[in-house]
Structure formats: structure tokens, C-alpha cells
Design an enzyme around this catalytic site. Sequence first.
Site, mmCIF file in Angstrom:
data_model
loop_
_atom_site.group_PDB
_atom_site.id
_atom_site.type_symbol
_atom_site.label_atom_id
_atom_site.label_comp_id
_atom_site.label_asym_id
_atom_site.label_seq_id
_atom_site.Cartn_x
_atom_site.Cartn_y
_atom_site.Cartn_z
ATOM 1 N N ASP A 40 69.238 73.191 26.164
ATOM 2 C CA ASP A 40 68.960 72.376 24.975
ATOM 3 C C ASP A 40 68.461 73.290 23.858
ATOM 4 O O ASP A 40 67.654 74.194 24.083
ATOM 5 C CB ASP A 40 67.894 71.322 25.311
ATOM 6 C CG ASP A 40 67.827 70.217 24.272
ATOM 7 O OD1 ASP A 40 68.101 69.055 24.609
ATOM 8 O OD2 ASP A 40 67.477 70.526 23.101
ATOM 9 N N ASP A 92 71.860 77.198 22.383
ATOM 10 C CA ASP A 92 72.820 76.395 21.630
ATOM 11 C C ASP A 92 74.146 76.310 22.395
ATOM 12 O O ASP A 92 74.643 77.347 22.865
ATOM 13 C CB ASP A 92 73.041 77.108 20.276
ATOM 14 C CG ASP A 92 73.737 76.240 19.260
ATOM 15 O OD1 ASP A 92 74.618 75.452 19.652
ATOM 16 O OD2 ASP A 92 73.416 76.375 18.067
ATOM 17 N N GLU A 121 74.228 65.905 17.718
ATOM 18 C CA GLU A 121 73.459 65.273 16.645
ATOM 19 C C GLU A 121 73.812 63.799 16.765
ATOM 20 O O GLU A 121 75.000 63.443 16.803
ATOM 21 C CB GLU A 121 73.870 65.827 15.290
ATOM 22 C CG GLU A 121 73.376 67.237 15.021
ATOM 23 C CD GLU A 121 71.857 67.334 14.922
ATOM 24 O OE1 GLU A 121 71.199 66.332 14.578
ATOM 25 O OE2 GLU A 121 71.326 68.418 15.200
ATOM 26 N N THR A 146 80.307 57.592 22.576
ATOM 27 C CA THR A 146 79.751 56.364 21.999
ATOM 28 C C THR A 146 80.826 55.322 21.712
ATOM 29 O O THR A 146 81.998 55.663 21.503
ATOM 30 C CB THR A 146 79.012 56.717 20.686
ATOM 31 O OG1 THR A 146 78.644 55.521 20.011
ATOM 32 C CG2 THR A 146 79.904 57.537 19.749
ATOM 33 N N ASP A 147 80.407 54.071 21.641
ATOM 34 C CA ASP A 147 81.332 52.999 21.245
ATOM 35 C C ASP A 147 81.685 53.082 19.752
ATOM 36 O O ASP A 147 82.651 52.452 19.300
ATOM 37 C CB ASP A 147 80.760 51.616 21.589
ATOM 38 C CG ASP A 147 79.402 51.316 20.965
ATOM 39 O OD1 ASP A 147 78.889 52.148 20.180
ATOM 40 O OD2 ASP A 147 78.837 50.243 21.269
ATOM 41 N N GLU A 148 80.901 53.873 18.995
ATOM 42 C CA GLU A 148 81.137 53.918 17.542
ATOM 43 C C GLU A 148 82.481 54.552 17.184
ATOM 44 O O GLU A 148 82.964 54.392 16.071
ATOM 45 C CB GLU A 148 79.996 54.668 16.832
ATOM 46 C CG GLU A 148 78.654 54.052 17.152
ATOM 47 C CD GLU A 148 77.564 54.369 16.156
ATOM 48 O OE1 GLU A 148 77.852 54.905 15.078
ATOM 49 O OE2 GLU A 148 76.407 54.054 16.467
ATOM 50 N N TYR A 191 79.048 60.743 11.760
ATOM 51 C CA TYR A 191 78.647 60.864 13.171
ATOM 52 C C TYR A 191 79.786 60.441 14.097
ATOM 53 O O TYR A 191 80.195 61.194 14.996
ATOM 54 C CB TYR A 191 77.400 60.009 13.445
ATOM 55 C CG TYR A 191 77.162 59.755 14.925
ATOM 56 C CD1 TYR A 191 76.738 60.780 15.772
ATOM 57 C CD2 TYR A 191 77.392 58.488 15.489
ATOM 58 C CE1 TYR A 191 76.539 60.559 17.136
ATOM 59 C CE2 TYR A 191 77.189 58.258 16.845
ATOM 60 C CZ TYR A 191 76.771 59.297 17.663
ATOM 61 O OH TYR A 191 76.584 59.077 19.006
ATOM 62 N N LYS A 237 82.069 62.533 16.891
ATOM 63 C CA LYS A 237 82.124 62.170 18.311
ATOM 64 C C LYS A 237 83.574 61.890 18.709
ATOM 65 O O LYS A 237 84.019 62.256 19.800
ATOM 66 C CB LYS A 237 81.237 60.947 18.600
ATOM 67 C CG LYS A 237 79.742 61.189 18.502
ATOM 68 C CD LYS A 237 79.207 62.227 19.478
ATOM 69 C CE LYS A 237 79.190 61.755 20.913
ATOM 70 N NZ LYS A 237 78.521 62.752 21.813
ATOM 71 N N LYS A 248 65.367 55.703 15.570
ATOM 72 C CA LYS A 248 66.326 54.679 15.987
ATOM 73 C C LYS A 248 65.658 53.309 15.927
ATOM 74 O O LYS A 248 64.434 53.193 16.036
ATOM 75 C CB LYS A 248 66.834 54.986 17.404
ATOM 76 C CG LYS A 248 67.394 56.403 17.586
ATOM 77 C CD LYS A 248 68.760 56.549 16.956
ATOM 78 C CE LYS A 248 69.461 57.869 17.043
ATOM 79 N NZ LYS A 248 69.015 59.007 17.728
ATOM 80 N N ARG A 300 74.986 44.805 17.505
ATOM 81 C CA ARG A 300 75.108 45.925 18.432
ATOM 82 C C ARG A 300 75.004 45.371 19.850
ATOM 83 O O ARG A 300 74.380 44.336 20.078
ATOM 84 C CB ARG A 300 73.972 46.947 18.207
ATOM 85 C CG ARG A 300 73.966 47.613 16.819
ATOM 86 C CD ARG A 300 75.152 48.543 16.669
ATOM 87 N NE ARG A 300 75.215 49.232 15.388
ATOM 88 C CZ ARG A 300 75.911 48.797 14.329
ATOM 89 N NH1 ARG A 300 76.584 47.640 14.383
ATOM 90 N NH2 ARG A 300 75.962 49.520 13.212
#
Length: 354
Positions: A31, A57, A82, A132-134, A158, A162, A197, A222
Site C-alpha cells: 500500500d 506504489d 483512488e 465497482t458498479d459505477e 473515477y 475503473k 464517504k 445507491r
Amino acid sequence: MILVTGGAGFIGANFVLDWLRLSDEPVLNLDKLTYAGNLRTLASIEQSRHHVFVRGDICDAALVDSLLLEHKPRAVVHFAAESHVDRSIHGPADFVQTNVVGTFALLESARRYWSGLDDASRAAFRFLHISTDEVFGSLSPIDPQFSETTPYAPNSPYSATKAGSDHLVRAYHHTYGLPTLTTNCSNNYGPYQFPEKLIPLIIANAIAGKSLPVYGDGHNVRDWLYVGDHCAALRVVLSDGVPGDKYNVGGWNEKTNIEVVQTVCDLLDKARPKAGGGSYRQQIAFVKDRPGHDRRYAIDARKIERELGWKPAETFETGLGKTVQWYLDNEAWVTEVASGEYRKWVETNYAARA
Ligand code: NAD
Ligand code: TDX
């Protein structure tokens, strides 16, 4: 051993803590310790034979190559990213760097390492990518939930990064045969979530007597997934998922933001009555909307339930109750994160590995 990236962040740390509670298999935790990484979360499992923490990194190919060769993990579980949509709107560059370039670098290192393994180890190796679902974009109120075959239509910097990383993972399986697995999950909540968040922000602001910002009309929807349920799903996908496949993970908990905020207020009213009386709901303030704010996300989790036998254990009510109580019991963690105190501790205790 497994290599976990981003294991000092919210979901990664929950995953590592659960993993080491349930298994003897060691974790190599890589991390970078950005603002979102917090070693205090991992204080109960200090550096040991079972938990090897390396500050570094994922973009650093020489470091990742040497870690893979030294520790010979049987799997990579990739959380590092991120992760905050609002930050991606103000500064997308870090998102492209870590989420796209970083995932690419990690895939390349994993491919080099995997090609050098013997046949049995190559067949057993897994690269689990957490997404993610985004990436699927925004639903109208009457659209069906996102399934594994829903076309990608990311709307924020973002989600675009992803989506890019998901495509690279797909390509590495299709082209090189790397045994990848991808999960796309909904909004996680639970202990150790950074208070930028929605849910931890609302809890922290409520207790501090600050206003509770709700974007736009508060009717964006959501789906909410308790982090412990997500970690259980990831363990099942890692052990039984079919290489090359994708799995959607959700909690079957579609809620409008205003419902979520009001429910948090009601739980706090009971657990920590407001000084001077009244309800925390009085602190709710509708504020300017997030640019490009997706209206609705919803996950169809039937594939992972049917094929791998996973189901969420928590309802939204039980999960949120636990979460509110955790934040009330761990106010010092939030105060430290919010004040930046833990960063000073990180800087003095962990020099970046050159
Ligand atoms: P987080 O922001 O809490 O943690 C991210 C972690 O990654 C931090 O510890 C950070 O230090 C580390 N990191 C960032 N850049 C790095 C780099 N270049 N190299 C190494 N480490 C780096 O994120 P989270 O909420 O725990 O999310 C974890 C993953 O799950 C992300 O990939 C995110 O996209 C995905 N996800 C999150 C949610 C959610 O609701 N939180 C939902 C769906 C998917
Ligand atoms: O102050 C706020 N007020 C508000 O109304 C914040 C921070 C958020 N919101 C709204 C925006 C969203 O509709 O609440 C909803 C949730 O917001 P976030 O907590 O920022 O999450 P979201 O943007 O939905 O993205 C999260 O879930 C999917 C994670 O941050 C992502 O990493 C994950 O991929």
C-alpha cells in the site's frame, strides 16, 4: 501467501483483518499510504510472519517484480485505487495514474511472474481485481439492475478509470490467459471507512454538530453492501470463481440518499441522544449537486449467489446499526483521521521503500 494491494484502505483492511482471523495463510500487503491508507486500522495485526506490510506504489514495477519473486504469492487481490468520486472531479490525474497505469503495471508484473511459474502453480494462480458498479453508468427508476453483461457507460473520471482497468484485466485474460477474476460491487459501508464517504461523513458531522450535506434533491439511489459481506464474497470468488469471469456483488439494498441519511440520524437519536434534545435530522442541509451525479445504481447479484453460493448476511438495518455503533465506539479513530494525526505517525514510522 497472497498479495493484497491497497490493504490499508477501507475495504482492503477489512479484507486483511478478516483473512488473518479466518486463515493461517500469510498476507503480503502493498500500500502506498495515500491520504486514504491508514496503518492504525491494522494495529491489531502488526508486522509478522503472517502480515508483511510494504509501503510502496503499484506503479513501481521493479518493487512489485521483486516482491513477487521473493514471496511467491499464489494470488493477487487488487484493491489499490483512488476511490472517491468527488476527488476525481476536482483532480482526475491521480485516478488515471493509479487506477489505469497502476493496474496496467500490476498486470504486467503479474504476467511476468505467472509465466515463470511451473505448470501447477500457473494453473492455480489468480489475479482478483476489485471494481465497482459505477462502470455501468446510471439507471432510470424503471431500468433493470446491472448484470454481468450490462454494457459499460462510465460517467465520472473515477468510474472511467475503473472501467479502463476492468478492460485491461479482461484483455490480459483473453490475450495472455492470465487467470483473472473481476468483481463489480455496490457502495460498501462499515467500520474503518474514510469519513469523506456518505455514511461515515454523516455520522461524524452529526456527532460534531455540523450540517449533514445531501447533494441535489437527495433522491439519487445507491445499493448498499456491508463490507464484511463484500469480503466474504471476495474469498468465495478467489477460491471458486471461474478464471476470466466477472461477478456482480450487491446487498439488495436500494436506498435514496435522503433515506440513508435519515436512517443514520434515527439510529443516532437512539444511541446518542442529541445534547439539548431534538433530532439529528434537524442538521440535514440540501446542497449543490455533484456534477454529473449518477441517478441510480442497482446490482443484480444472482450470478454469484447461484454459482458460488454467496449471499449477504446483513440487511441494511443490521449492517447500518453495527456501523453506527462502531463509529460511536471508535470516535478516536475518526478524530485522528480527520485531524491528519495518523499521517504524522505514518511518516515517522514508515519511510517509503526506495
Ligand atoms: P480506499 O480509498 O479506502 O483505499 C484505497 C487504498 O489504496 C489506500 O490504502 C491507498 O493508500 C491505497 N493506494 C492508492 N493508490 C495506491 C498506489 N498507487 N499504490 C499502492 N496503494 C495505493 O478505497 P476502498 O473504498 O477501500 O476501495 C477499495 C477498492 O474497491 C477500490 O479499487 C475501489 O474502486 C473499489 N470499490 C470500492 C467501493 C466502496 O464503496 N468503497 C465500492 C466498489 C468498489
Ligand atoms: O456529502 C455527501 N452528500 C451526498 O449526498 C457525499 C459525500 C455524498 N453524497 C451522495 C453522493 C452519492 O449519491 O451520496 C451518495 C454516496 O456518495 P459517496 O459516499 O461519495 O459514494 P459514491 O459516489 O456512490 O461512490 C462509492 O461507491 C462506489 C465509492 O466512493 C466508490 O469507490 C465505489 O466505487
